[in-house]
Design an enzyme around this catalytic site. Structure first.
Site, PDB file in Angstrom:
ATOM      1  N   GLU A 104       0.108  -1.460   5.666  1.00 40.73           N
ATOM      2  CA  GLU A 104       1.291  -0.821   6.605  1.00 40.73           C
ATOM      3  C   GLU A 104       0.983   0.355   6.811  1.00 40.73           C
ATOM      4  O   GLU A 104       1.131   0.724   7.942  1.00 40.73           O
ATOM      5  CB  GLU A 104       2.463  -1.330   5.741  1.00 40.73           C
ATOM      6  N   ASP A 164       0.756  -1.278   0.099  1.00 44.39           N
ATOM      7  CA  ASP A 164      -0.030  -0.102   0.071  1.00 44.39           C
ATOM      8  C   ASP A 164       0.813   1.328  -0.048  1.00 44.39           C
ATOM      9  O   ASP A 164       1.958   1.164   0.313  1.00 44.39           O
ATOM     10  CB  ASP A 164      -1.026  -0.071   1.028  1.00 44.39           C
TER      11      ASP A 164
HETATM   12 ZN   LIG Z   1       7.069   2.322   3.940  1.00 44.45          ZN
END
Ligand SMILES: [Zn+2]
Length: 393
Positions: free
Chosen positions: A141, A79
């Site tokens: 993340e 992401d």
């Molecule tokens: Zn990163």
């Protein structure tokens, strides 16, 4: 030679071209990678979020005997952060090569690394590896490391125990051995509404929130003065601060509700729960007691919710894997950084982990994010050396 391979450049182009801002599904990217790896003959398994709109991918490239035990994980998150409000000079979702740089959202953080790894898979497949190489790609993340724990749990369930992990966040290919942990909490205070002409008839939630905020600041001051300290960090102590407050709004009413958020960035050797407990105990034992005494009604309450939790990283310098990376990279400097990564999660699962990847963290999350071609090439050389030297396993 400073020119990266065509395979790496093509992969970075493909990955940047898929909009994987955290609020969106990453399945387009994951399925593209999975289909490619399967065509090359490698099995992949996915772990999904609850709604099955996002997935992690794990793929093992076996050693020369066909084994998948041990080996090294190359890990990256798929992401990226949003581009709204950023005035880009190029299309952020198209990799644009200019002046020896690749521009595009995620080029540095961290599709440059993932593309470099994927570009090397055909080479790895031919290499007769002494130990397997695993590719681990995660989701979400950037919004709290939500994906990686599912994959790490599945690793344990499947009995896969790698001997080391490299998280390829941008470090300019330096070896980073520690980072702080990061946790955020939301606190809701409910007092008692009353007409503001008789404050004593109510319990002012904002005033009690103010006292809690003051206590948070006191905990921060105490950690700054009394430690623990680690001089290898630029901010050498754990920090906590209030980051938002909402409450009240009507001038003739004693405010009944107030909500605040606070964030803790702690040294890896400090348990975040201990810091949180100092704040929670003050709220529940001191403040709530006073709130309950101030009214005969059963309204007052204080509740906490953990909204974000990323453990810190403290690498094991004695682990054969850490020593191998140090030797191969020639980087023996102890580097500790303030930003969080998924490395602490792998380390906690018993997999010796360091952070080392191409690009500069200062380019991440900004408009015109870029990575230099030289960094991509340096990463390729490092991966080549590493995979040729997996003899410790
Ligand atoms: Zn990163």
């Amino acid at each position: 030679m400073t020119t990266p391979s065509l395979d790496a450049l093509q992969w970075i182009d493909t990955l940047v071209g898929i909009d994987t801002v955290s609020r969106n599904s990453n399945l387009g990217l994951i399925e593209t990678v999975r289909d490619h790896l399967r065509r090359l003959g490698f099995e992949c398994w996915l772990t999904f979020d609850r709604r099955a709109t996002k997935a992690n991918l794990f793929c093992s490239i076996p050693d020369r005997n066909g084994g998948s035990a041990g080996g090294v994980v190359l890990s990256g998150h798929t992401d990226v952060v949003p581009v709204e409000g950023q005035d880009w000079d190029t299309d952020p979702f198209a990799a644009t090569v200019q002046h020896e740089r690749i521009y595009g959202r995620g080029s540095a953080d961290m599709k440059g690394f993932i593309g470099t790894v994927l570009g090397r898979v055909p080479v790895l497949a031919q290499m007769k590896l002494a130990a397997p190489v695993h590719i681990a790609l995660s989701f979400d993340e950037e919004i709290g490391c939500l994906g990686a724990p599912l994959m790490i749990d599945a690793l344990a369930q499947r009995g896969i125990r790698p001997v080391g992990c490299i998280v390829g966040e941008p470090t300019n290919m330096d070896v980073v051995v520690a980072h702080k942990g990061f946790s955020a909490y939301q606190c809701s205070l409910r007092g008692q509404a009353a007409h503001s002409s008789i404050p004593a008839a109510g319990v002012n939630a904002i005033e009690f929130a103010a006292r809690l905020i003051d206590h948070v600041r006191g905990v921060a001051d105490d950690m700054r003065v009394n430690g623990p300290l680690d001089g290898d960090f630029d901010v050498p102590y754990s920090t906590v601060q209030t980051s938002s407050v909402r409450g009240g709004g009507v001038i003739n009413t004693v405010p009944e509700f107030c909500e605040l958020e606070f964030v803790i960035r702690h040294l890896p050797q400090v348990e975040v729960d201990g810091i949180f407990e100092r704040i929670r105990l003050h709220a529940h034992q001191r403040l709530l007691g006073e709130m309950l005494q101030a009214t005969a009604e059963a309204g007052p309450a204080i509740s906490f919710e953990s909204t974000f939790r990323v453990p810190g990283l403290e690498a094991n310098e004695d682990a054969p894997f850490t020593r191998l990376v140090r030797r191969l990279s020639g980087d023996h400097t102890v580097r500790k950084v303030a930003y969080g990564t998924e490395a602490g999660l792998f380390q906690r699962a018993g997999i010796p982990t360091i952070v080392c990847g191409p690009g500069d963290i200062r380019q991440a999350h900004r408009k015109n994010e870029y990575i230099t071609l030289a960094q991509i090439r340096q990463c390729e050389v490092f991966l080549e050396t590493l995979t040729q030297n997996l003899t410790f396993a």
